[in-house]
Write a protein that holds these residues in place. Structure first.
Motif, PDB file in Angstrom:
ATOM      1  N   ASP A   1     -59.121   4.777  -6.407  1.00  8.33           N
ATOM      2  CA  ASP A   1     -58.555   4.856  -7.744  1.00  8.33           C
ATOM      3  C   ASP A   1     -59.432   3.771  -8.396  1.00  8.33           C
ATOM      4  O   ASP A   1     -59.871   3.019  -8.001  1.00  8.33           O
ATOM      5  N   ALA A   2     -59.277   4.312  -9.844  1.00  8.02           N
ATOM      6  CA  ALA A   2     -59.931   3.406 -10.815  1.00  8.02           C
ATOM      7  C   ALA A   2     -59.075   3.583 -12.087  1.00  8.02           C
ATOM      8  O   ALA A   2     -58.576   4.517 -12.578  1.00  8.02           O
ATOM      9  N   THR A   3     -59.127   2.581 -12.767  1.00  7.03           N
ATOM     10  CA  THR A   3     -58.241   2.417 -14.032  1.00  7.03           C
ATOM     11  C   THR A   3     -59.155   2.032 -15.208  1.00  7.03           C
ATOM     12  O   THR A   3     -59.774   0.616 -14.774  1.00  7.03           O
ATOM     13  N   VAL A   4     -59.409   2.656 -16.320  1.00  7.21           N
ATOM     14  CA  VAL A   4     -60.128   2.297 -17.567  1.00  7.21           C
ATOM     15  C   VAL A   4     -59.137   2.098 -18.451  1.00  7.21           C
ATOM     16  O   VAL A   4     -58.842   3.407 -18.989  1.00  7.21           O
ATOM     17  N   GLY A   5     -58.945   1.153 -19.272  1.00  3.95           N
ATOM     18  CA  GLY A   5     -58.011   1.120 -20.340  1.00  3.95           C
ATOM     19  C   GLY A   5     -56.535   1.857 -19.828  1.00  3.95           C
ATOM     20  O   GLY A   5     -56.176   1.067 -18.958  1.00  3.95           O
ATOM     21  N   GLU A   6     -56.186   2.459 -20.550  1.00  2.00           N
ATOM     22  CA  GLU A   6     -54.958   3.312 -20.153  1.00  2.00           C
ATOM     23  C   GLU A   6     -54.929   4.472 -19.136  1.00  2.00           C
ATOM     24  O   GLU A   6     -53.902   5.128 -19.001  1.00  2.00           O
ATOM     25  N   VAL A   7     -56.232   4.780 -18.980  1.00  2.04           N
ATOM     26  CA  VAL A   7     -56.466   5.951 -17.978  1.00  2.04           C
ATOM     27  C   VAL A   7     -56.816   5.609 -16.632  1.00  2.04           C
ATOM     28  O   VAL A   7     -57.491   4.855 -16.230  1.00  2.04           O
ATOM     29  N   THR A   8     -56.079   6.170 -15.625  1.00  3.94           N
ATOM     30  CA  THR A   8     -56.208   6.245 -14.182  1.00  3.94           C
ATOM     31  C   THR A   8     -56.591   7.388 -13.509  1.00  3.94           C
ATOM     32  O   THR A   8     -56.182   8.523 -14.036  1.00  3.94           O
ATOM     33  N   GLY A   9     -57.494   7.156 -12.731  1.00  2.00           N
ATOM     34  CA  GLY A   9     -58.244   8.366 -12.169  1.00  2.00           C
ATOM     35  C   GLY A   9     -58.823   7.933 -10.847  1.00  2.00           C
ATOM     36  O   GLY A   9     -58.472   6.890 -10.217  1.00  2.00           O
ATOM     37  N   LYS A  10     -59.933   8.678 -10.269  1.00  3.36           N
ATOM     38  CA  LYS A  10     -60.629   8.276  -9.231  1.00  3.36           C
ATOM     39  C   LYS A  10     -62.300   8.209  -9.692  1.00  3.36           C
ATOM     40  O   LYS A  10     -62.513   9.049 -10.363  1.00  3.36           O
ATOM     41  N   ASN A  11     -63.048   7.300  -8.915  1.00  2.00           N
ATOM     42  CA  ASN A  11     -64.288   7.285  -9.013  1.00  2.00           C
ATOM     43  C   ASN A  11     -64.883   8.505  -8.384  1.00  2.00           C
ATOM     44  O   ASN A  11     -64.442   9.017  -7.588  1.00  2.00           O
ATOM     45  N   ALA A  12     -65.907   8.909  -8.858  1.00  2.00           N
ATOM     46  CA  ALA A  12     -66.910  10.086  -8.441  1.00  2.00           C
ATOM     47  C   ALA A  12     -67.780   9.539  -7.397  1.00  2.00           C
ATOM     48  O   ALA A  12     -68.421   8.715  -8.010  1.00  2.00           O
TER      49      ALA A  12
ATOM     50  N   VAL B   1     -77.795   9.782 -26.505  1.00  2.00           N
ATOM     51  CA  VAL B   1     -77.332  10.462 -25.290  1.00  2.00           C
ATOM     52  C   VAL B   1     -75.901  10.493 -25.469  1.00  2.00           C
ATOM     53  O   VAL B   1     -75.094   9.399 -25.907  1.00  2.00           O
ATOM     54  N   PRO B   2     -75.139  11.623 -25.173  1.00  2.00           N
ATOM     55  CA  PRO B   2     -73.835  11.682 -25.137  1.00  2.00           C
ATOM     56  C   PRO B   2     -73.099  10.854 -24.081  1.00  2.00           C
ATOM     57  O   PRO B   2     -73.679  10.548 -23.336  1.00  2.00           O
ATOM     58  N   PRO B   3     -71.802  10.299 -24.590  1.00  2.00           N
ATOM     59  CA  PRO B   3     -70.986   9.549 -23.955  1.00  2.00           C
ATOM     60  C   PRO B   3     -70.646  10.360 -22.720  1.00  2.00           C
ATOM     61  O   PRO B   3     -70.434  11.430 -22.533  1.00  2.00           O
ATOM     62  N   ARG B   4     -70.187   9.707 -21.560  1.00  2.00           N
ATOM     63  CA  ARG B   4     -69.629  10.204 -20.433  1.00  2.00           C
ATOM     64  C   ARG B   4     -68.080   9.881 -20.261  1.00  2.00           C
ATOM     65  O   ARG B   4     -67.468   9.234 -21.021  1.00  2.00           O
ATOM     66  N   GLY B   5     -67.453  10.500 -19.397  1.00  2.00           N
ATOM     67  CA  GLY B   5     -65.914  10.293 -19.312  1.00  2.00           C
ATOM     68  C   GLY B   5     -65.569   9.081 -18.674  1.00  2.00           C
ATOM     69  O   GLY B   5     -66.317   8.262 -18.247  1.00  2.00           O
ATOM     70  N   ALA B   6     -64.088   8.544 -19.115  1.00  2.00           N
ATOM     71  CA  ALA B   6     -63.745   7.297 -18.656  1.00  2.00           C
ATOM     72  C   ALA B   6     -63.835   6.905 -17.040  1.00  2.00           C
ATOM     73  O   ALA B   6     -63.940   5.703 -16.937  1.00  2.00           O
ATOM     74  N   SER B   7     -63.882   8.045 -16.516  1.00  2.00           N
ATOM     75  CA  SER B   7     -63.520   7.851 -14.941  1.00  2.00           C
ATOM     76  C   SER B   7     -65.207   7.539 -14.243  1.00  2.00           C
ATOM     77  O   SER B   7     -65.039   7.375 -13.125  1.00  2.00           O
ATOM     78  N   ASP B   8     -66.161   7.780 -15.030  1.00  2.00           N
ATOM     79  CA  ASP B   8     -67.509   7.653 -14.637  1.00  2.00           C
ATOM     80  C   ASP B   8     -67.776   6.224 -14.459  1.00  2.00           C
ATOM     81  O   ASP B   8     -67.237   5.154 -15.087  1.00  2.00           O
ATOM     82  N   PRO B   9     -68.550   5.701 -13.465  1.00  2.00           N
ATOM     83  CA  PRO B   9     -69.167   4.262 -13.235  1.00  2.00           C
ATOM     84  C   PRO B   9     -69.353   3.487 -14.491  1.00  2.00           C
ATOM     85  O   PRO B   9     -70.194   4.301 -15.337  1.00  2.00           O
TER      86      PRO B   9
ATOM     87  N   THR C   1     -64.298   6.619 -30.215  1.00  2.00           N
ATOM     88  CA  THR C   1     -64.394   5.260 -31.109  1.00  2.00           C
ATOM     89  C   THR C   1     -63.652   4.129 -30.373  1.00  2.00           C
ATOM     90  O   THR C   1     -63.811   3.009 -30.483  1.00  2.00           O
ATOM     91  N   THR C   2     -62.298   4.519 -29.870  1.00  2.00           N
ATOM     92  CA  THR C   2     -61.368   3.520 -29.490  1.00  2.00           C
ATOM     93  C   THR C   2     -61.746   2.960 -27.805  1.00  2.00           C
ATOM     94  O   THR C   2     -61.315   1.855 -27.520  1.00  2.00           O
ATOM     95  N   THR C   3     -62.396   3.889 -27.164  1.00  2.00           N
ATOM     96  CA  THR C   3     -62.767   3.809 -25.981  1.00  2.00           C
ATOM     97  C   THR C   3     -64.367   3.580 -25.643  1.00  2.00           C
ATOM     98  O   THR C   3     -64.531   3.108 -24.764  1.00  2.00           O
ATOM     99  N   GLY C   4     -65.077   4.336 -26.574  1.00  2.00           N
ATOM    100  CA  GLY C   4     -66.496   4.287 -26.235  1.00  2.00           C
ATOM    101  C   GLY C   4     -66.844   5.305 -25.216  1.00  2.00           C
ATOM    102  O   GLY C   4     -68.022   5.360 -24.752  1.00  2.00           O
ATOM    103  N   ARG C   5     -65.816   6.352 -25.194  1.00  2.00           N
ATOM    104  CA  ARG C   5     -65.956   7.329 -23.790  1.00  2.00           C
ATOM    105  C   ARG C   5     -65.890   8.854 -24.389  1.00  2.00           C
ATOM    106  O   ARG C   5     -65.465   8.764 -25.552  1.00  2.00           O
TER     107      ARG C   5
END
Length: 564
Positions: free
Chosen positions: A11-22, A277-285, A320-324
C-alpha cells in the motif's frame, strides 16, 4: 502499461490518494485475445526469434531485456491490435507498431475515406497498389525481423508515391513511444497525433503526415531508428520521449545527451517541436516523477538553444495541485492518457503547429467566386438564415434560433456568421440545409467553411469528444449521404473560455454515379439540458472540375498512417 508486466505491491499513500505500488515482475505468461471480454484467443504468434508460439512470456531479467519487459512479437496476419491478459488477469489493449502489412494500413485508410481510392488520381492509385503488392510479396519471403523492416520501407515508399497534389504545408512525423502510437485512446483516430493534424488544419500540415511511435521505447531506442524517419521525406517533426526513460532509471544526463542528438539531426531537415514528458499517476514511484521533472527542466532550457520549440504537454495534462496525472485524463494505468487526455495534448501541439506557419483564412473570401455553387457564401443576404437556406423537414426537439451576426473576432475574412442557437429542453436533432444544387455525377467538388461553437452548458468538450453534437456533410437528391464528402467531427480549440474554433474545413470528394443534385447539411444533435451556439461562415461547395483542379486537390486520407 501494456509494455511491461506488473503486480500490486505494498500500500502507498500520496497526498489524499491511497493505492498500491506497481511492482515489475518477469516470467509472466501473456495470452492475446480479439476483444476486451470474450472473443477468441490468438495462438498463431511468432516470438522475437521467429519461433511459432501460442503465448508470449515477459523477460525474466536474465537476458538483455529488463525483467518484466514484454519482448517484441508478431501477431496473426492482418491483426493490428490485440487485448493482452497476463496470467489470466484483466486485458489491456496493445496496438501493433507497424499496423500490419501495408495492405492493411491502406484498407484502414480507405475505410476512413468512405470510398476506397475515390480521392486519388488513377496514377496515384496504381502506384499505391503496386507498392502494396511489392510489400506483401517481400514480407512473405522473409523472416519476422526482415518482414517488419520491409513493411516499414514499403509504407514509406508507398506514402511518398501519393500524387504530389496540394503540397501546401509540411509533412510532419510524430516520433515517440506508446503514447504517440495511440495507446489507451479509444480509437487510433483519437490519438493526439491524429487529432493534432485535424486541429492544425490542412493548410499547415499535410494529411500524409505519419506517426512513428513504438510502444516501450526509450529515447535512445528512438535515436537508433531515426534514420528511417530521416529517409521518410518528412520536413517537420514532433518528438515526445521520456516516459519509458523515467520508468527504466535513465539519468537526466543520459537523456539530455540522447535528445541533443535527436534534435540536432532533425533540425538539419526542418522544424522540430519537442513535447515535455507527460506526468505519471500518483501511485507511480517517486523516482519516476523526479526523473520526469529533471527531463522537463532540461528540455525547457536547452531544447530552444538547439533550435527546437518546446510544447508543454506536461502542462496540458498535469493536476497542478499534485503535480501528477489526474484521473480525468488517465486511462487507468497511471501512464497512458485516455481519449480526453490525448485531446488535451493534441490541442497544445496543434497550437504550436499553427503558430509555426501563416494563418489560412479559408477558400471563400467573396461572393461570386468562380466554381462556388453557394450563392450567399458570405451569409449576409438573408434575414435570419443565408439566402435560400432552410431547416430540413422532420427535425425533432427544441427549435433553434437562427440569426446572421456580424463577426467581432476578425476570423471571418468577409461576411457574417450564420448562427444556430439551440437551448435543448429535450433531445434535439436539427439540420440547417443549403438549397438544392444541380450537379453532375463524376465531377470533383470541395466542401469548405469556417465554424465555431459557444459552449453555454459547459460540456462541449466531452460531447464533441464522443463524436456527437455536430457534423457537416453533403447529401444527394434523396437526402442520402455522399460518403466521401462526410467530414470528421472535431472538438475544436478554445480561443477564449467557452468558445471553440474548428479548423478550417476543406474536404474534396467525387460525386458518385446517379447524383443529380446536392445539399450541404449542417447537423446538430443535442441531449436535453445542452445549450450551444453554432456559427458558420465563408461557405463553399467548389466545383474543382470546372476550375481544372480535379487532380490538384488530393488529401489521400483524413487519417494519419501509422509508420512506426
Amino acid at each position: 502499461m501494456s509494455d511491461w508486466t506488473f503486480i500490486n505491491g505494498d500500500d502507498a499513500t500520496v497526498g489524499e490518494v491511497t493505492g498500491k505500488n506497481a511492482v515489475v515482475v518477469g516470467g509472466v505468461t501473456i495470452a492475446f485475445w480479439s476483444a476486451e471480454t470474450g472473443g477468441s484467443q490468438y495462438t498463431d504468434l511468432l516470438d522475437s526469434d521467429g519461433v511459432a508460439v501460442p503465448v508470449i512470456v515477459s523477460a525474466d531479467g536474465a537476458t538483455a531485456r529488463a525483467a518484466g519487459q514484454i519482448p517484441p512479437f508478431q501477431g496473426p496476419d492482418g491483426v493490428t491490435e490485440v487485448w493482452a491478459s497476463a496470467n489470466g488477469g484483466p486485458r489491456s489493449r496493445m496496438v501493433a507498431n507497424i499496423g500490419g502489412d501495408f495492405v492493411t494500413v491502406e484498407q484502414r485508410v480507405s475505410a476512413v475515406e468512405g470510398v476506397a481510392g475515390a480521392a486519388e488520381t488513377p496514377a496515384g492509385a496504381q502506384a499505391k497498389a503496386d507498392a502494396a503488392e511489392a510489400a506483401a510479396q517481400s514480407a512473405a519471403a522473409t523472416d519476422a525481423t526482415t518482414k517488419a523492416d520491409a513493411a516499414q520501407a514499403a509504407a514509406i515508399a508507398a506514402s511518398a508515391s501519393r500524387p504530389a497534389a496540394f503540397q501546401r504545408g509540411h509533412r510532419w512525423a510524430f516520433i515517440g513511444d506508446s503514447i504517440t502510437n495511440g495507446s489507451a485512446a479509444s480509437n487510433f483516430s483519437y490519438s493526439y497525433a491524429s487529432r493534432a493534424i485535424a486541429l492544425a488544419g490542412h493548410n499547415l500540415i499535410r494529411p500524409d503526415s505519419f506517426e512513428a511511435g513504438v510502444p516501450g521505447e526509450r529515447s535512445d531506442q528512438m535515436l537508433a531508428r531515426l534514420a528511417a524517419v530521416e529517409a521518410s521525406g518528412a520536413t517537420s517533426f514532433v518528438v515526445l520521449a521520456g516516459t519509458n526513460d523515467a520508468g527504466q532509471g535513465v539519468s537526466v544526463t543520459s537523456y539530455a545527451s540522447t535528445m541533443t542528438q535527436i534534435i540536432t539531426r532533425l533540425r538539419a531537415l526542418g522544424q522540430v517541436l519537442v513535447g515535455t514528458v507527460p506526468p505519471r499517476g500518483a501511485s507511480d514511484p517517486a523516482a519516476f516523477h523526479t526523473a520526469i521533472d529533471g527531463y522537463n527542466a532540461w528540455l525547457r532550457v536547452f531544447a530552444p538553444l538547439l533550435g527546437a520549440q518546446v510544447v508543454d504537454v506536461w502542462g496540458a495534462l498535469v493536476d497542478t495541485t499534485t503535480g501528477r496525472l489526474p484521473a480525468a485524463y488517465d486511462s487507468g494505468d497511471g501512464t497512458h492518457p485516455n481519449t480526453l487526455g490525448h485531446l488535451r495534448m493534441a490541442r497544445v501541439v496543434a497550437a504550436a503547429i499553427r503558430a509555426s506557419g501563416p494563418a489560412w483564412p479559408g477558400w471563400v473570401t467573396s461572393e461570386g467566386q468562380p466554381g462556388n455553387y453557394i450563392t450567399d457564401a458570405l451569409c449576409d443576404s438573408g434575414t435570419v438564415r443565408p439566402s435560400g437556406w432552410f431547416e430540413w423537414p422532420s427535425g425533432t426537439g427544441t427549435p433553434p434560433t437562427y440569426s446572421l451576426v456580424t463577426d467581432t473576432t476578425g476570423r471571418l475574412p468577409a461576411g457574417k456568421w450564420a448562427t444556430v442557437d439551440i437551448n435543448a429542453a429535450a433531445a434535439t436533432s436539427r439540420v440547417l440545409s443549403s438549397p438544392a444544387i444541380p450537379v453532375t455525377a463524376g465531377d470533383r467538388l470541395a466542401l469548405c467553411l469556417l465554424a465555431e461553437v459557444d459552449d453555454l452548458s459547459g460540456d462541449w468538450e466531452a460531447t464533441a469528444n464522443a463524436a456527437t453534437a455536430w457534423n457537416a456533410r453533403v447529401v444527394n437528391q434523396t437526402g442520402a449521404a455522399i460518403a466521401s464528402a462526410r467530414t470528421t467531427r472535431a472538438v475544436g480549440y478554445s480561443v477564449v473560455a467557452g468558445t471553440y474554433r474548428m479548423p478550417p474545413l476543406l474536404w474534396p470528394f467525387t460525386l458518385p454515379a446517379g447524383t443529380t443534385s446536392a445539399n450541404i447539411w449542417l447537423e446538430h444533435t443535442l441531449s436535453a439540458g445542452q445549450h450551444y451556439t453554432f456559427r458558420y461562415g465563408c461557405i463553399g461547395l467548389i466545383n474543382l472540375t470546372t476550375l481544372g483542379m480535379q487532380s490538384l486537390l488530393d488529401f489521400g486520407s483524413n487519417s494519419m498512417v501509422s509508420l512506426a
